[in-house]
Write a protein that holds these residues in place. Structure first.
Motif, short mmCIF file in Angstrom:
data_model
loop_
_atom_site.label_atom_id
_atom_site.label_comp_id
_atom_site.label_asym_id
_atom_site.label_seq_id
_atom_site.Cartn_x
_atom_site.Cartn_y
_atom_site.Cartn_z
N ILE A 17 0.84 -1.20 0.00
CA ILE A 17 0.00 0.00 0.00
C ILE A 17 0.88 1.25 0.00
N CYS A 18 1.98 1.22 0.76
CA CYS A 18 2.91 2.37 0.76
C CYS A 18 3.42 2.65 -0.65
N ARG A 19 3.77 1.59 -1.36
CA ARG A 19 4.26 1.77 -2.73
C ARG A 19 3.18 2.38 -3.63
N LEU A 20 1.94 1.89 -3.46
CA LEU A 20 0.84 2.44 -4.26
C LEU A 20 0.61 3.91 -3.94
N LEU A 21 0.69 4.26 -2.66
CA LEU A 21 0.49 5.66 -2.27
C LEU A 21 1.58 6.55 -2.87
N ARG A 22 2.81 6.06 -2.88
CA ARG A 22 3.91 6.85 -3.47
C ARG A 22 3.73 7.00 -4.97
N GLU A 23 3.30 5.92 -5.62
CA GLU A 23 3.18 5.92 -7.08
C GLU A 23 1.98 6.69 -7.59
N ARG A 24 0.88 6.66 -6.83
CA ARG A 24 -0.39 7.19 -7.35
C ARG A 24 -0.89 8.42 -6.62
N GLY A 25 -0.20 8.81 -5.56
CA GLY A 25 -0.62 10.02 -4.86
C GLY A 25 -2.04 9.90 -4.36
N GLU A 26 -2.82 10.94 -4.58
CA GLU A 26 -4.20 10.92 -4.10
C GLU A 26 -5.03 9.88 -4.84
N GLY A 27 -4.83 9.80 -6.14
CA GLY A 27 -5.55 8.78 -6.91
C GLY A 27 -7.04 9.04 -7.00
N LYS A 28 -7.58 8.88 -8.18
CA LYS A 28 -9.01 9.07 -8.37
C LYS A 28 -9.79 7.79 -8.08
N ASP A 29 -9.15 6.64 -8.30
CA ASP A 29 -9.83 5.37 -8.10
C ASP A 29 -9.36 4.77 -6.79
N ARG A 30 -10.15 4.95 -5.74
CA ARG A 30 -9.74 4.46 -4.42
C ARG A 30 -9.64 2.93 -4.39
N GLU A 31 -10.35 2.24 -5.31
CA GLU A 31 -10.25 0.79 -5.34
C GLU A 31 -8.84 0.35 -5.68
N GLN A 32 -8.11 1.20 -6.40
CA GLN A 32 -6.73 0.89 -6.74
C GLN A 32 -5.84 0.92 -5.50
N LEU A 33 -6.31 1.52 -4.42
CA LEU A 33 -5.54 1.60 -3.19
C LEU A 33 -6.04 0.60 -2.16
N GLN A 34 -6.64 -0.48 -2.63
CA GLN A 34 -7.11 -1.53 -1.75
C GLN A 34 -6.50 -2.87 -2.17
N LEU A 35 -6.18 -3.69 -1.19
CA LEU A 35 -5.66 -5.03 -1.46
C LEU A 35 -6.40 -6.03 -0.58
N LEU A 36 -6.56 -7.22 -1.10
CA LEU A 36 -7.27 -8.28 -0.38
C LEU A 36 -6.39 -9.52 -0.37
N ARG A 37 -6.39 -10.20 0.77
CA ARG A 37 -5.59 -11.41 0.88
C ARG A 37 -6.21 -12.34 1.92
N VAL A 38 -6.17 -13.63 1.65
CA VAL A 38 -6.62 -14.62 2.62
C VAL A 38 -5.41 -15.44 3.05
N SER A 39 -5.19 -15.48 4.36
CA SER A 39 -4.10 -16.27 4.92
C SER A 39 -4.63 -17.65 5.26
N ARG A 40 -3.82 -18.67 5.04
CA ARG A 40 -4.24 -20.03 5.36
C ARG A 40 -3.24 -20.70 6.28
N PRO A 41 -3.16 -20.27 7.54
CA PRO A 41 -2.31 -20.98 8.50
C PRO A 41 -2.91 -22.34 8.83
N SER A 42 -2.20 -23.12 9.62
CA SER A 42 -2.63 -24.50 9.86
C SER A 42 -3.95 -24.61 10.60
N SER A 43 -4.27 -23.62 11.44
CA SER A 43 -5.44 -23.78 12.30
C SER A 43 -6.66 -22.99 11.85
N GLU A 44 -6.51 -21.93 11.09
CA GLU A 44 -7.65 -21.12 10.70
C GLU A 44 -7.28 -20.26 9.51
#
Length: 206
Positions: free
Chosen positions: A73-100
């Motif tokens: 996200i820091c890299r995106l903020l540096r590259e895109r500044g304020e940005g018109k498309d806020r969706e471009q400043l969002q990331l999604l990830r699912v972690s799959r550890p052993s228990s949950e």
């Protein structure tokens, strides 16, 4: 960059309660990656995830997913500044550890005065194992091919197109074509938008 947040984890087993079904954990970082806020749910999940990764309770160390997403996200903020498309400043990830499994949503909030005044929000939410199989659940609904479903699964791990190509043994351009079809089928225009649409659909179907 290693994220350390004071005393993130508690060594008291009584505090390690099940957080599935509660509100999401929230961490707020400044643009310079200083932790400004961390709620109780985020503290508990951080404790559980760091314990899952090394077999014991970690003191003051945040999950690697938080560090990696914040850096991106820091890299995106540096590259895109304020940005018109806020969706471009969002990331999604699912972690799959052993228990949950844990869903991470990272959002960059740009500031007109620059990166130092910007904020990074990290939402953490424990999800059930059924919800974790997003690609399998929504494959039929959006008409995803086997390969497209495989791309979605790797996207949820936070992999880049090049990393997905290496995992699947295909060309990076082929991954891009699959991603284009996935966005068309989900009627979205970005990777994050597609993943969010798939995730919300998997929840409504469960």
């Amino acid at each position: 960059m290693r994220a350390v947040a004071g005393s993130v984890a508690s060594s008291d087993p009584a505090t390690q309660t099940d957080v599935v079904g509660r509100g999401p954990g929230l961490l707020v970082f400044t643009g310079s990656f200083q932790l400004a806020f961390m709620n109780h749910e985020a503290r508990e999940l951080s404790s559980r995830l760091t314990r899952c990764s090394n077999g014991r309770v970690a003191q003051g160390v945040l999950p690697t997913e938080v560090t990696e997403l914040s850096e991106r996200i820091c890299r995106l903020l540096r590259e895109r500044g304020e940005g018109k498309d806020r969706e471009q400043l969002q990331l999604l990830r699912v972690s799959r550890p052993s228990s949950e499994s844990v869903l991470f949503r990272a959002i960059g909030v740009p500031h007109s005065d620059g990166l130092q005044r910007s904020l990074i929000l990290i939402f953490m939410e424990a999800i059930g194992r059924q919800e974790a199989g997003i690609a399998k659940q929504v494959k039929w609904k959006f008409g995803l091919s086997d390969r497209q479903a495989a791309v979605v699964e790797h996207l949820l791990e936070g992999l880049t197109n090049k990393e997905i190509a290496n995992r699947l043994g295909i060309a990076e351009q082929t991954v891009k074509e699959h991603m284009k079809r996935i966005m068309e089928k989900t009627r979205t225009t970005t990777r994050t938008g597609a993943l969010m649409q798939l995730f919300e659909s998997s929840r409504s179907a469960s």
